[in-house]
Design a protein around this motif. Structure first.
Motif, PDB file in Angstrom:
ATOM      1  N   HIS A  27      31.518  54.677  35.391  1.00 52.66           N
ATOM      2  CA  HIS A  27      31.819  53.022  35.981  1.00 52.66           C
ATOM      3  C   HIS A  27      30.675  51.891  35.792  1.00 52.66           C
ATOM      4  O   HIS A  27      29.293  52.963  36.739  1.00 52.66           O
ATOM      5  N   TRP A  65      39.482  49.513  32.851  1.00 54.44           N
ATOM      6  CA  TRP A  65      39.820  48.764  33.461  1.00 54.44           C
ATOM      7  C   TRP A  65      38.773  47.365  34.184  1.00 54.44           C
ATOM      8  O   TRP A  65      37.180  48.230  34.379  1.00 54.44           O
ATOM      9  N   ILE A  67      37.876  46.529  37.542  1.00 48.04           N
ATOM     10  CA  ILE A  67      38.393  46.534  38.940  1.00 48.04           C
ATOM     11  C   ILE A  67      37.391  45.822  40.283  1.00 48.04           C
ATOM     12  O   ILE A  67      35.644  44.823  39.854  1.00 48.04           O
ATOM     13  N   VAL A  87      40.682  49.614  46.280  1.00 48.03           N
ATOM     14  CA  VAL A  87      40.481  49.165  44.818  1.00 48.03           C
ATOM     15  C   VAL A  87      41.451  48.302  44.400  1.00 48.03           C
ATOM     16  O   VAL A  87      42.495  48.615  43.753  1.00 48.03           O
ATOM     17  N   GLN A  89      42.537  46.082  41.211  1.00 43.48           N
ATOM     18  CA  GLN A  89      42.859  45.666  40.010  1.00 43.48           C
ATOM     19  C   GLN A  89      42.649  44.113  39.206  1.00 43.48           C
ATOM     20  O   GLN A  89      43.963  44.070  39.609  1.00 43.48           O
ATOM     21  N   GLU A  90      41.658  43.383  38.390  1.00 43.88           N
ATOM     22  CA  GLU A  90      41.988  42.413  37.658  1.00 43.88           C
ATOM     23  C   GLU A  90      42.296  42.646  36.239  1.00 43.88           C
ATOM     24  O   GLU A  90      43.186  41.496  35.789  1.00 43.88           O
ATOM     25  N   TRP A  91      42.236  43.765  35.640  1.00 49.19           N
ATOM     26  CA  TRP A  91      42.511  43.864  33.839  1.00 49.19           C
ATOM     27  C   TRP A  91      42.079  45.292  33.543  1.00 49.19           C
ATOM     28  O   TRP A  91      42.348  45.527  34.143  1.00 49.19           O
ATOM     29  N   ARG A  92      43.089  45.526  32.995  1.00 48.49           N
ATOM     30  CA  ARG A  92      42.810  46.541  31.665  1.00 48.49           C
ATOM     31  C   ARG A  92      42.720  46.488  30.124  1.00 48.49           C
ATOM     32  O   ARG A  92      43.715  46.153  30.027  1.00 48.49           O
TER      33      ARG A  92
END
Length: 131
Positions: A27, A65, A67, A87, A89-92
């Motif tokens: 991360h 991800w 985040i 947490v 999540q914005e995109w993956r």
């Protein structure tokens, strides 16, 4: 309420159920905004979380991800602790990894989780670093 440093209840669930299936994770923490108000604060930290999984056929996939950690900190007995974490999540993105390219190969020392990682022995090391 449970207060711990740098981890929350949700992380223990994630660590026991999801992390064992990954051969590597990392991360990267980015920008952090902290809004302080006495003994409480809110913080927003951007991160990109990389997860590499090896599949039964020898191929793999990278599950990546974007985040944000959205935290409420509280100062208790002079210590700042995470009181609540979301947490967001914005995109993956999921990328396929070809057979034979999941781990190992190439120059350098690959990380391990078996007690032989560089972090486990670097304080006792001398001479040139192993390849």
């Amino acid at each position: 309420r449970r207060h711990t440093r740098f981890k929350c209840d949700w992380s223990s669930d994630v660590c026991s159920s999801d992390l064992p299936k990954f051969v590597a994770t990392m991360h990267f923490m980015g920008n952090m905004l902290i809004d302080l108000d006495g003994d409480v604060a809110r913080a927003e930290t951007y991160a990109v979380a990389y997860h590499r999984e090896q599949l039964a056929d020898g191929s793999g996939r990278d599950d990546i991800w974007g985040i944000r950690y959205v935290d409420r900190f509280e100062r208790r007995d002079g210590n700042w602790l995470i009181a609540y974490r979301v947490v967001a999540q914005e995109w993956r993105r999921v990328d396929a990894i070809p057979v034979g390219r999941v781990r190992g190969g190439g120059p350098g020392k690959w990380g391990t989780r078996d007690g032989n990682d560089a972090i486990d022995w670097v304080l006792d090391a001398s001479g040139p670093a192993p390849a």
